[in-house]
Enzyme design. Structure first.
Site, short mmCIF file in Angstrom:
data_model
loop_
_atom_site.label_atom_id
_atom_site.label_comp_id
_atom_site.label_asym_id
_atom_site.label_seq_id
_atom_site.Cartn_x
_atom_site.Cartn_y
_atom_site.Cartn_z
N SER A 137 3.95 -36.95 15.31
CA SER A 137 4.43 -37.84 14.25
C SER A 137 4.16 -39.31 14.55
O SER A 137 4.04 -40.11 13.63
CB SER A 137 5.93 -37.62 14.04
OG SER A 137 6.64 -37.95 15.22
N HIS A 138 4.10 -39.68 15.84
CA HIS A 138 3.93 -41.10 16.18
C HIS A 138 2.61 -41.37 16.92
O HIS A 138 2.42 -42.45 17.45
CB HIS A 138 5.11 -41.60 17.02
CG HIS A 138 6.35 -41.77 16.21
ND1 HIS A 138 7.08 -40.71 15.75
CD2 HIS A 138 6.99 -42.88 15.75
CE1 HIS A 138 8.11 -41.16 15.05
NE2 HIS A 138 8.08 -42.46 15.03
N GLU A 144 10.53 -35.21 8.92
CA GLU A 144 10.94 -33.80 8.94
C GLU A 144 11.24 -33.30 7.53
O GLU A 144 10.91 -32.18 7.18
CB GLU A 144 12.21 -33.63 9.79
CG GLU A 144 11.97 -33.61 11.29
CD GLU A 144 13.29 -33.48 12.05
OE1 GLU A 144 13.62 -32.37 12.49
OE2 GLU A 144 13.99 -34.52 12.21
N ARG A 199 10.20 -32.41 27.34
CA ARG A 199 9.05 -31.79 26.69
C ARG A 199 7.87 -32.77 26.64
O ARG A 199 6.73 -32.40 26.88
CB ARG A 199 9.44 -31.33 25.28
CG ARG A 199 8.51 -30.26 24.74
CD ARG A 199 8.96 -29.76 23.38
NE ARG A 199 10.37 -29.36 23.41
CZ ARG A 199 11.12 -29.20 22.33
NH1 ARG A 199 10.60 -29.38 21.13
NH2 ARG A 199 12.38 -28.83 22.43
#
Lengths: 339, 339
Positions: free
Chosen positions: B47-48, B189, B310
């Protein structure tokens, strides 16, 4: 209300002061502790008002806390003020450090008060409100005892770890202030459920085996959960680090080990930060205040409440009528503390 | 994986740089933005990472952002560093200010970088990690657009308002870092749920009438909720105040008004704080580091994960194998940005 008695603000203070003197607290400690309890009682915060005298006296009874130690300040040209409480209750050390925190926040734009080696049992918002009254934004955190499990964990490793913030509102009757535990429930709430024999909501506690439970007794033997899942857990770890190792003091795990199972207040540090909006806004404070007020107005226009509104309403009512109410049973038990 | 392509870290940067140059970004901005996107892509944060080029180019296309403005620093003897981005993307101004923030945090114990007048679309953790790499604890916040309702409210008044924190761990391979939105869901999301036609979980969104909804389309027309109920809502308001009015910049309401409905990145400020554990611990840093590590060890021993694990694992794997994977469709769309 039946079974309650009325105390004027000065009677609240006199009751607290007499009890604290009786147990040998030094003059300045009596003053700082009684002021804190009276402030909370005036806001109808039963958990952190006169009720806290029990924990305070229990801490004195254990014999390890320094009841009359004068805090030792370390002051230099930096933006850090240290107040070493020397094993006393935190409040006198905070009071000694706050004027220097204010001065340094004005000088440097931001400053930190590190309160070390103190027993801690008080609400944070009264200290936050002392800073907002000076026109400063403020932030404070403390660990406690390792009663709270991290998200995905099975047993206590974190404290209830409250986090408090304040924003001065020159144009409003009260500042914006919040002060909440990063645990899903306060520990006192679980005790109240246990006493009432009521089941807890889902998701606030684990039993001794690390499994979710709604049984408050099982929860007391197990661990609390953090609020807001893994995000609240991350914040709670932040509180441990900022109010513990960052300022050279204990984590909630360390504090629990220090207490050796005795029912005294947790012993650790406290961090208080102050920010000067005039300096930090680069001279745009009036415009900035207006922006903040537009946000508060929009929140209010939706019917949402700002934090602390109930407290502020209680304060106004109690000040106007000139008394607070506590239960007769509490009053009786408080008086018995001097026996 | 099928339908993916492999890019080496230098190919990721080259792809970003070429696109940014094509759209007229100044040399230093190309460098700062490409570095941020490559850092996020290396951590498999889709997403970034490169995906954010779309918002970046859309912002350029709208024609209001300054694509080559050099940040103007205001430096004095205080603990506050101001970096005025002059209406450019935030990243170059942050890079210009960070070395001064580090120097002032070491000098004063604590310091604040106020980044003003910037378009902002990036993750916060890469900046936090630059500070932890210098042995400092760090804290950062930004508002966004008023997409999020306060607890008890009916419509957007708050931004997604991420909050990021970092703690250096000299003895560990990675720092302790978190970076999360104070909204229950990231806006991206909800878009993903909408595209997949899946219902949202309960409690994350309101429809345009201010009623709870699980319909992602209704949520896009309504508002998101904060995480963690009234506590998350209070934190989100804190982010508005600290990263907005405190540093003389816009709230999410102001930022939304500024955008006039155009699909450009939100325009506002960013606050970054740095804390020197050596100074703040009063010389007890080694002992303090050990206390923090005991807490991390206890959390790990329970099977709970620290935030960012993660990401760190993805980074290690991608560095070792020498490439990242992105979808072919994303790669094709990114190349089309230069048409």
């Amino acid at each position: 209300m039946s079974d309650t008695i009325r105390l004027t603000p000065s009677e609240v203070r006199t009751l607290a002061e007499g009890t604290l003197k009786h147990w040998g607290f030094g003059f300045d400690h009596v003053d700082a502790i009684a002021a804190m309890l009276a402030t909370c009682q005036l806001d109808d915060c039963q958990s952190h008002g006169l009720f806290r005298l029990f924990m305070c006296i229990e801490t004195a009874r254990q014999g390890r806390a320094a009841l009359a130690a004068e805090p030792v300040l370390t002051l230099d040209e930096s933006a850090v003020v240290r107040a070493d409480a020397g094993g006393a209750i935190s409040l006198r050390a905070v009071q000694a450090g706050l004027p220097h925190l204010v001065e340094r926040a004005r000088r440097h734009g931001v400053a930190v008060l590190a309160v070390n080696h103190c027993y801690h049992f008080s609400a944070l918002w009264p200290e936050i409100e002392q800073l907002t009254a000076q026109g400063l934004a403020a932030f404070s955190m403390v660990p406690s005892h390792a009663w709270v499990a991290p998200a995905g964990g099975t047993r206590g490793a974190l404290g209830t770890n409250p986090l408090a913030f304040g924003w001065p509102r020159p144009a409003a009757p009260e500042p914006f202030v919040f002060d909440f535990a990063t645990s899903a429930f306060a520990r006192g709430e679980i005790e109240l459920y246990a006493r009432a024999g009521r089941p807890l909501p889902e998701g606030v506690a684990l039993d001794a085996a690390g499994q979710p439970t709604t049984d408050p007794q099982a929860a007391m033997a197990g661990a609390m959960c953090t609020f807001g899942g893994y995000k609240g857990s991350a914040l709670s770890i932040m509180v441990e680090l900022m109010a513990g190792p960052l300022i050279g003091d204990l984590t909630s795990l360390d504090s629990m080990a220090h207490s050796q199972g005795q029912p005294e207040a947790p012993c650790h540090g406290q961090i208080i930060m102050a920010f000067d909006p005039e300096r930090l806004s680069g001279g745009a404070q009036e415009e900035s205040d207006a922006r903040a007020e537009r946000l508060f107005a929009e929140i209010g226009a939706q019917g949402a409440r700002l934090p602390s509104q109930r407290r502020f309403a209680a304060r106004a009512r109690n000040l106007e009528r000139g008394y607070v109410e506590i239960s007769e049973a509490l009053h009786r038990d408080l008086l018995a503390l001097r026996d």
